[in-house]
Scaffold this active site. Structure first.
Site, PDB file in Angstrom:
ATOM      1  N   LYS A   1       1.668  65.333  -3.358  1.00 20.68           N
ATOM      2  CA  LYS A   1       2.923  64.606  -3.159  1.00 20.68           C
ATOM      3  C   LYS A   1       4.109  65.543  -3.364  1.00 20.68           C
ATOM      4  CE  LYS A   1       5.779  61.121  -5.514  1.00 20.68           C
ATOM      5  NZ  LYS A   1       5.849  60.200  -6.681  1.00 20.68           N
TER       6      LYS A   1
ATOM      7  N   ASP B   1      13.699  62.043  -6.451  1.00 20.06           N
ATOM      8  CA  ASP B   1      13.517  60.616  -6.201  1.00 20.06           C
ATOM      9  C   ASP B   1      14.619  59.828  -6.868  1.00 20.06           C
ATOM     10  OD1 ASP B   1      12.573  58.116  -5.577  1.00 20.06           O
ATOM     11  OD2 ASP B   1      11.025  58.111  -7.127  1.00 20.06           O
TER      12      ASP B   1
ATOM     13  N   LYS C   1      17.031  54.034  -9.225  1.00 20.72           N
ATOM     14  CA  LYS C   1      16.636  54.193 -10.622  1.00 20.72           C
ATOM     15  C   LYS C   1      17.878  54.216 -11.513  1.00 20.72           C
ATOM     16  CE  LYS C   1      12.707  57.320  -9.657  1.00 20.72           C
ATOM     17  NZ  LYS C   1      11.609  56.619 -10.323  1.00 20.72           N
TER      18      LYS C   1
ATOM     19  N   ASP D   1       9.148  65.318  -9.332  1.00 19.35           N
ATOM     20  CA  ASP D   1       8.379  64.377  -8.520  1.00 19.35           C
ATOM     21  C   ASP D   1       7.634  65.078  -7.385  1.00 19.35           C
ATOM     22  OD1 ASP D   1       7.494  61.772  -8.480  1.00 19.35           O
ATOM     23  OD2 ASP D   1       9.023  61.068  -7.087  1.00 19.35           O
TER      24      ASP D   1
ATOM     25  N   ASP E   1      11.243  52.410  -4.555  1.00 22.50           N
ATOM     26  CA  ASP E   1      10.915  53.403  -5.576  1.00 22.50           C
ATOM     27  C   ASP E   1       9.412  53.669  -5.653  1.00 22.50           C
ATOM     28  OD1 ASP E   1      11.469  55.270  -7.520  1.00 22.50           O
ATOM     29  OD2 ASP E   1      11.554  53.816  -9.163  1.00 22.50           O
TER      30      ASP E   1
ATOM     31  N   GLU F   1       7.632  55.148  -3.376  1.00 22.79           N
ATOM     32  CA  GLU F   1       7.640  55.916  -2.130  1.00 22.79           C
ATOM     33  C   GLU F   1       6.509  56.935  -2.039  1.00 22.79           C
ATOM     34  OE1 GLU F   1       8.580  58.889  -4.771  1.00 22.79           O
ATOM     35  OE2 GLU F   1       9.349  56.846  -4.782  1.00 22.79           O
TER      36      GLU F   1
ATOM     37  N   ARG G   1       3.299  56.829  -2.686  1.00 27.44           N
ATOM     38  CA  ARG G   1       2.061  56.370  -2.050  1.00 27.44           C
ATOM     39  C   ARG G   1       2.234  56.225  -0.537  1.00 27.44           C
ATOM     40  NH1 ARG G   1       1.798  51.230  -5.747  1.00 27.44           N
ATOM     41  NH2 ARG G   1       2.913  52.755  -7.015  1.00 27.44           N
TER      42      ARG G   1
END
Length: 463
Positions: free
Chosen positions: A231, A236, A243, A254, A313, A315, A317
């Site tokens: 990933k 993010d 967030k 991230d 949030d 995102e 996956r």
């Protein structure tokens, strides 16, 4: 292309030869029984030194110069196998060697190397560091290889997003491929839609830096197919489901899944393992603008399954879904994905113990054994079929954010599993990618997790 700067790090080891100062790594029993160098023993007893775990006592010469050091291992050295990492940060600058230590040579040197890591790229002043002579019976090449992989992952994660956005992560990935003469390709921006990576495009389209899919191929056709997916969310914000500020502070990490698979790929290629290696990294920034994807939107994935967006949030996956479907099309023998995916994993197991998911019992057993043999902790969690109902959506095949918040790491893994159907063995690692505090083998910050165990497993599976 010249090696990228993240690959070229100063070695923490002294390879010049010549004069080095001795380190006596001891337990309290060594002090009590007097089974160490007489001069060191005399100084230890006069100083009241107890050889507590991680303690350091410098030894002077008769002339008052630095003559060596005592390093405490505590009463049970096996409880902290990489305790020598503390040495790398505690010793005065200079060249050292281990005179005595009740540890294996490989563990001793690897611990020192792991603990020597510094991220001082943005420091105006850089202090000199101690170096260690690798013991003769240690596998120096393998130790340096593992350190290079770990340090690459740590460096990538620690670098702030203003210097590690999608463009820079691509540059690092491209340089890694070039260094090992691997094939490199990239699909960028709207070309993702043309080549059927709709979810990667959806998540990254709001950023000023275009979304992209990076791919590396190395090795020989006919060898065991090993595919790594990481990933690569360079930052993010949470998207429109933004967030809170406190939750954004560490979001430079991230892309920790991408950093870790790149570190693992480095180890595999450097060791020249007989595998057909493929590395796939979807890279995005989950930003906010007028074209950001929205809660309630429904998108079709590469595999054809539709996904209802119930939280922007969740995102990671989404981009992994397209990447895993792409990886699965070639039916690899082993498919590993790594992602900083859920806070639920940290609630369950904390920051130091990443969970992994697989429905291959043999693979789970082998990975657990590799974890124990390398002291690189992982823990299997179940792909519990009873929670399949939670990833179903009212208006689409799947939801990216099940309601209720229960079993979040498991439901995320079940979501990803829907995009893997042809692969012989698959495992998903939900890593944290960060050490909140200093440990013997790490000063804290960006962290490589599970990749030493995975390298050990992959290498062992080829024998």
């Amino acid at each position: 292309m010249a090696p990228y700067q993240f690959i070229e790090r100063p070695t923490p080891f002294n390879t010049k030869g010549g004069s080095t100062l001795p380190i006596f790594a001891v337990t309290p029993a060594h002090i009590e029984t007097g089974t160490i160098d007489p001069i060191a023993l005399d100084w230890a007893r006069k100083s009241g030194y107890k050889a507590e775990s991680g303690s350091l006592l410098l030894i002077p010469t008769a002339e008052g110069h630095l003559g060596g050091a005592l390093f405490g291992l505590g009463t049970n050295p096996s409880e902290q196998p990489y305790i020598t990492g503390r040495l790398a940060r505690a010793l005065p600058a200079g060249d050292w060697h281990i005179e005595t230590a009740p540890l294996t040579a490989n563990r001793l040197a690897l611990g020192f190397g792991l603990g020597s890591y510094r991220f001082d790229r943005y420091k105006s002043e850089k202090s000199p560091a101690a170096t260690l002579m690798i013991p003769r019976d240690a596998d120096g090449a393998d130790i340096k290889r593992q350190l290079a992989g770990v340090f690459l992952a740590r460096d990538l994660i620690n670098t702030p997003t203003n210097d590690m956005g999608p463009d820079q992560l691509e540059a690092a990935f491209r340089a890694l491929a070039g260094h090992y003469k691997a094939e490199f390709s990239v699909i960028t921006g709207d070309e993702l839609l043309k080549q059927n990576f709709p979810l990667v495009h959806t998540v990254g389209r709001a950023s000023a830096d275009a979304p992209r899919l990076l791919e590396l191929r190395w090795g020989k056709k006919g060898h065991r197919k090993v595919t790594l997916v990481g990933k690569g969310v360079c930052f993010d914000t949470g998207g429109l489901d933004i967030k809170p500020a406190a939750s954004m502070l560490l979001m430079k990490k991230d892309m920790g899944g991408a950093a870790n698979v790149m570190g693992l790929a480095l180890m595999i290629m450097d060791a020249k393992l007989k595998v057909d290696l493929r590395v796939i990294v979807p890279v995005v920034e989950n930003a906010i603008s007028s074209n950001a994807f929205r809660p309630g939107d429904i998108y079709r994935s590469r595999k054809g399954l539709t996904v209802q967006i119930d939280n922007t949030d969740a995102e990671g996956r989404l981009i992994l879904a397209d990447a895993l479907a792409y990886a699965d099309e070639e039916e690899p023998d082993l498919l590993i994905d790594m992602a900083t995916l859920t806070g639920a994993a940290r609630v369950a197991l904390g920051p130091d113990l990443p969970p992994f998911f697989t429905d291959d019992a043999n693979l789970a057993h082998e990975l657990t054994e590799a974890s124990l043999e390398t002291d690189d902790p992982i823990w299997r969690l179940p792909l519990y079929a009873g929670y399949e109902k939670d990833i179903r959506a009212k208006f689409a095949d799947l939801t990216n954010a099940p309601a209720g918040g229960m079993a979040g790491s498991i439901t995320a893994a079940l979501f990803l599993k829907r995009f893997v159907s042809k692969t012989k063995s698959w495992a998903h690692f939900d890593i944290y990618g960060w050490a909140p505090s200093e440990r013997p083998h790490s000063p804290g910050g960006g962290e490589a997790q599970a990749i030493r165990a995975l390298f050990h497993h992959i290498r062992g599976s080829l024998r």
